[in-house]
Write a protein that holds these residues in place. Structure first.
Motif, PDB file in Angstrom:
ATOM      1  N   ILE A   1       0.829  -1.207   0.000  1.00 18.34           N
ATOM      2  CA  ILE A   1       0.000   0.000   0.000  1.00 18.34           C
ATOM      3  C   ILE A   1       0.863   1.256   0.000  1.00 18.34           C
ATOM      4  O   ILE A   1       0.597   2.198  -0.754  1.00 18.34           O
ATOM      5  CB  ILE A   1      -0.961   0.003   1.205  1.00 18.34           C
ATOM      6  N   ASN A   2       1.906   1.280   0.838  1.00 17.49           N
ATOM      7  CA  ASN A   2       2.766   2.468   0.902  1.00 17.49           C
ATOM      8  C   ASN A   2       3.513   2.699  -0.401  1.00 17.49           C
ATOM      9  O   ASN A   2       3.705   3.841  -0.813  1.00 17.49           O
ATOM     10  CB  ASN A   2       3.739   2.360   2.069  1.00 17.49           C
ATOM     11  N   THR A   3       3.926   1.629  -1.062  1.00 14.73           N
ATOM     12  CA  THR A   3       4.599   1.766  -2.359  1.00 14.73           C
ATOM     13  C   THR A   3       3.640   2.326  -3.395  1.00 14.73           C
ATOM     14  O   THR A   3       4.002   3.185  -4.197  1.00 14.73           O
ATOM     15  CB  THR A   3       5.144   0.402  -2.823  1.00 14.73           C
ATOM     16  N   ARG A   4       2.392   1.848  -3.363  1.00 10.40           N
ATOM     17  CA  ARG A   4       1.387   2.353  -4.300  1.00 10.40           C
ATOM     18  C   ARG A   4       1.115   3.831  -4.056  1.00 10.40           C
ATOM     19  O   ARG A   4       1.008   4.624  -4.992  1.00 10.40           O
ATOM     20  CB  ARG A   4       0.095   1.553  -4.166  1.00 10.40           C
ATOM     21  N   LYS A   5       1.017   4.228  -2.772  1.00  9.22           N
ATOM     22  CA  LYS A   5       0.771   5.641  -2.459  1.00  9.22           C
ATOM     23  C   LYS A   5       1.937   6.511  -2.911  1.00  9.22           C
ATOM     24  O   LYS A   5       1.726   7.618  -3.403  1.00  9.22           O
ATOM     25  CB  LYS A   5       0.519   5.807  -0.962  1.00  9.22           C
ATOM     26  N   MET A   6       3.161   6.022  -2.741  1.00  7.85           N
ATOM     27  CA  MET A   6       4.330   6.783  -3.176  1.00  7.85           C
ATOM     28  C   MET A   6       4.344   6.902  -4.704  1.00  7.85           C
ATOM     29  O   MET A   6       4.668   7.961  -5.253  1.00  7.85           O
ATOM     30  CB  MET A   6       5.618   6.128  -2.679  1.00  7.85           C
ATOM     31  N   ALA A   7       3.963   5.837  -5.397  1.00  8.24           N
ATOM     32  CA  ALA A   7       3.882   5.889  -6.858  1.00  8.24           C
ATOM     33  C   ALA A   7       2.804   6.876  -7.307  1.00  8.24           C
ATOM     34  O   ALA A   7       3.009   7.646  -8.257  1.00  8.24           O
ATOM     35  CB  ALA A   7       3.612   4.500  -7.426  1.00  8.24           C
ATOM     36  N   GLU A   8       1.654   6.877  -6.613  1.00  4.37           N
ATOM     37  CA  GLU A   8       0.588   7.838  -6.939  1.00  4.37           C
ATOM     38  C   GLU A   8       1.063   9.269  -6.719  1.00  4.37           C
ATOM     39  O   GLU A   8       0.800  10.152  -7.533  1.00  4.37           O
ATOM     40  CB  GLU A   8      -0.645   7.572  -6.079  1.00  4.37           C
ATOM     41  N   SER A   9       1.763   9.488  -5.624  1.00  4.99           N
ATOM     42  CA  SER A   9       2.285  10.812  -5.330  1.00  4.99           C
ATOM     43  C   SER A   9       3.299  11.244  -6.393  1.00  4.99           C
ATOM     44  O   SER A   9       3.302  12.391  -6.829  1.00  4.99           O
ATOM     45  CB  SER A   9       2.923  10.820  -3.943  1.00  4.99           C
ATOM     46  N   SER A  10       4.143  10.312  -6.811  1.00  2.00           N
ATOM     47  CA  SER A  10       5.131  10.609  -7.858  1.00  2.00           C
ATOM     48  C   SER A  10       4.433  11.008  -9.149  1.00  2.00           C
ATOM     49  O   SER A  10       4.820  11.994  -9.795  1.00  2.00           O
ATOM     50  CB  SER A  10       6.009   9.381  -8.126  1.00  2.00           C
TER      51      SER A  10
ATOM     52  N   THR B   1       1.423  12.202  -9.447  1.00  2.00           N
ATOM     53  CA  THR B   1       0.747  13.484  -9.239  1.00  2.00           C
ATOM     54  C   THR B   1       1.726  14.636  -9.438  1.00  2.00           C
ATOM     55  O   THR B   1       1.416  15.609 -10.149  1.00  2.00           O
ATOM     56  CB  THR B   1       0.145  13.557  -7.822  1.00  2.00           C
ATOM     57  N   GLN B   2       2.902  14.532  -8.831  1.00  2.14           N
ATOM     58  CA  GLN B   2       3.912  15.591  -8.974  1.00  2.14           C
ATOM     59  C   GLN B   2       4.402  15.692 -10.418  1.00  2.14           C
ATOM     60  O   GLN B   2       4.621  16.795 -10.931  1.00  2.14           O
ATOM     61  CB  GLN B   2       5.091  15.357  -8.022  1.00  2.14           C
ATOM     62  N   PHE B   3       4.577  14.549 -11.072  1.00  4.08           N
ATOM     63  CA  PHE B   3       5.011  14.572 -12.471  1.00  4.08           C
ATOM     64  C   PHE B   3       3.929  15.193 -13.349  1.00  4.08           C
ATOM     65  O   PHE B   3       4.228  15.942 -14.285  1.00  4.08           O
ATOM     66  CB  PHE B   3       5.357  13.155 -12.937  1.00  4.08           C
ATOM     67  N   GLY B   4       2.665  14.899 -13.032  1.00  2.23           N
ATOM     68  CA  GLY B   4       1.558  15.496 -13.772  1.00  2.23           C
ATOM     69  C   GLY B   4       1.496  17.008 -13.582  1.00  2.23           C
ATOM     70  O   GLY B   4       1.245  17.756 -14.529  1.00  2.23           O
ATOM     71  N   ARG B   5       1.733  17.473 -12.348  1.00  2.00           N
ATOM     72  CA  ARG B   5       1.768  18.919 -12.105  1.00  2.00           C
ATOM     73  C   ARG B   5       2.888  19.577 -12.911  1.00  2.00           C
ATOM     74  O   ARG B   5       2.714  20.661 -13.461  1.00  2.00           O
ATOM     75  CB  ARG B   5       1.971  19.197 -10.623  1.00  2.00           C
ATOM     76  N   PHE B   6       4.022  18.909 -12.957  1.00  2.94           N
ATOM     77  CA  PHE B   6       5.152  19.453 -13.717  1.00  2.94           C
ATOM     78  C   PHE B   6       4.832  19.524 -15.205  1.00  2.94           C
ATOM     79  O   PHE B   6       5.044  20.559 -15.839  1.00  2.94           O
ATOM     80  CB  PHE B   6       6.400  18.588 -13.489  1.00  2.94           C
ATOM     81  N   THR B   7       4.318  18.428 -15.775  1.00  8.29           N
ATOM     82  CA  THR B   7       4.052  18.428 -17.218  1.00  8.29           C
ATOM     83  C   THR B   7       2.966  19.429 -17.580  1.00  8.29           C
ATOM     84  O   THR B   7       3.029  20.047 -18.638  1.00  8.29           O
ATOM     85  CB  THR B   7       3.661  17.016 -17.707  1.00  8.29           C
TER      86      THR B   7
ATOM     87  N   HIS C   1       1.959  21.932 -20.654  1.00  9.59           N
ATOM     88  CA  HIS C   1       0.504  21.999 -20.810  1.00  9.59           C
ATOM     89  C   HIS C   1      -0.055  20.695 -21.383  1.00  9.59           C
ATOM     90  O   HIS C   1      -0.950  20.705 -22.224  1.00  9.59           O
ATOM     91  CB  HIS C   1       0.082  23.195 -21.668  1.00  9.59           C
ATOM     92  N   LYS C   2       0.509  19.572 -20.911  1.00 11.16           N
ATOM     93  CA  LYS C   2       0.081  18.239 -21.341  1.00 11.16           C
ATOM     94  C   LYS C   2       0.132  17.297 -20.156  1.00 11.16           C
ATOM     95  O   LYS C   2       0.839  17.544 -19.188  1.00 11.16           O
ATOM     96  CB  LYS C   2       0.978  17.703 -22.451  1.00 11.16           C
ATOM     97  N   THR C   3      -0.607  16.206 -20.261  1.00 12.02           N
ATOM     98  CA  THR C   3      -0.561  15.181 -19.220  1.00 12.02           C
ATOM     99  C   THR C   3       0.647  14.278 -19.476  1.00 12.02           C
ATOM    100  O   THR C   3       1.184  14.258 -20.596  1.00 12.02           O
ATOM    101  CB  THR C   3      -1.842  14.325 -19.238  1.00 12.02           C
ATOM    102  N   PRO C   4       1.080  13.523 -18.468  1.00  7.05           N
ATOM    103  CA  PRO C   4       2.193  12.595 -18.701  1.00  7.05           C
ATOM    104  C   PRO C   4       1.910  11.587 -19.811  1.00  7.05           C
ATOM    105  O   PRO C   4       2.806  11.239 -20.588  1.00  7.05           O
ATOM    106  CB  PRO C   4       2.353  11.887 -17.348  1.00  7.05           C
ATOM    107  N   GLU C   5       0.662  11.131 -19.911  1.00 11.86           N
ATOM    108  CA  GLU C   5       0.310  10.169 -20.959  1.00 11.86           C
ATOM    109  C   GLU C   5       0.438  10.787 -22.355  1.00 11.86           C
ATOM    110  O   GLU C   5       0.858  10.123 -23.297  1.00 11.86           O
ATOM    111  CB  GLU C   5      -1.111   9.625 -20.734  1.00 11.86           C
TER     112      GLU C   5
ATOM    113  N   LYS D   1      14.552  11.373  -5.136  1.00 10.51           N
ATOM    114  CA  LYS D   1      15.154  10.134  -5.624  1.00 10.51           C
ATOM    115  C   LYS D   1      14.107   9.024  -5.719  1.00 10.51           C
ATOM    116  O   LYS D   1      14.058   8.291  -6.707  1.00 10.51           O
ATOM    117  CB  LYS D   1      16.295   9.719  -4.696  1.00 10.51           C
ATOM    118  N   GLN D   2      13.250   8.911  -4.707  1.00 15.00           N
ATOM    119  CA  GLN D   2      12.186   7.910  -4.742  1.00 15.00           C
ATOM    120  C   GLN D   2      11.192   8.207  -5.856  1.00 15.00           C
ATOM    121  O   GLN D   2      10.749   7.306  -6.576  1.00 15.00           O
ATOM    122  CB  GLN D   2      11.462   7.851  -3.405  1.00 15.00           C
ATOM    123  N   TYR D   3      10.827   9.483  -6.003  1.00 17.11           N
ATOM    124  CA  TYR D   3       9.918   9.872  -7.086  1.00 17.11           C
ATOM    125  C   TYR D   3      10.515   9.490  -8.443  1.00 17.11           C
ATOM    126  O   TYR D   3       9.811   8.982  -9.314  1.00 17.11           O
ATOM    127  CB  TYR D   3       9.668  11.379  -7.056  1.00 17.11           C
TER     128      TYR D   3
END
Length: 180
Positions: A20-29, A31-37, A42-46, A103-105
């Motif tokens: 569960i914690n690994t999944r939450k960290m991946a979701e957070s990563s 989310t942050q990558f999506g905010r950056f892109t 002006h695009k989603t990571p996908e 680093k984890q992200y």
């Protein structure tokens, strides 16, 4: 067989994380990558992944994007506001992410790009091209009342009791767990 997909979707990637914690960290990563892109391109990571699949120099561009993302994570962004707490009433602006978390992200986004994008990212080349900042040693600071409230709002009653005993008595977690 063209009906069998070669890559996973975002949901399949997240569901592949069993802890569960690994999944939450991946979701957070993600989310942050999506905010950056969104803020930079002006695009989603996908959408960025699909654009890079059609590019000859995709791997070089991935390293460039990841390096920009790590730099972006290391800066404060007051224009990004999130709301925390049980009632989503605590306003928080985006502050720079600690280098250990960066680093984890990066490891989760690397896995995401490999699983969902189908890119073969070389770890040695990634370390060479993407500059991770060094973590500075920090002096520990006590939690503020607001931070403690956020922590307690997101805990079960059993953990709330344990945290309050630790706060009021000054015990360490090992000492609290030994109580009968």
């Amino acid at each position: 067989m063209s009906y069998i997909l070669e890559t996973n979707t975002r949901e399949e990637y997240l569901n592949s994380k069993s802890a569960i914690n690994t999944r939450k960290m991946a979701e957070s990563s993600l989310t942050q990558f999506g905010r950056f892109t969104e803020s930079e391109y002006h695009k989603t990571p996908e959408e960025i992944i699909s654009d890079l699949k059609n590019d000859d120099k995709a791997l070089e561009k991935i390293y460039t994007v990841l390096n920009k993302w790590i730099t972006w994570l290391g800066q404060d962004h007051p224009e990004i506001i999130t709301y925390l707490g049980r009632y989503k009433n605590i306003k928080k602006t985006f502050r720079a992410i600690h280098p250990n978390t960066q680093k984890q992200y990066l490891n989760h986004i690397k896995g995401f790009l490999e699983d969902v994008g189908g890119f073969d990212i070389n770890s040695r080349r990634l370390r060479k091209r993407v500059r991770l900042p060094k973590a500075e040693e920090e002096e520990p600071e006590p939690l503020t009342k607001g931070e403690l409230r956020i922590l307690l709002d997101n805990c079960s009653n059993k953990k709330k009791t344990m945290l309050m005993v630790m706060k009021d008595s000054g015990m360490r977690i090992g000492e609290v767990l030994q109580l009968k």
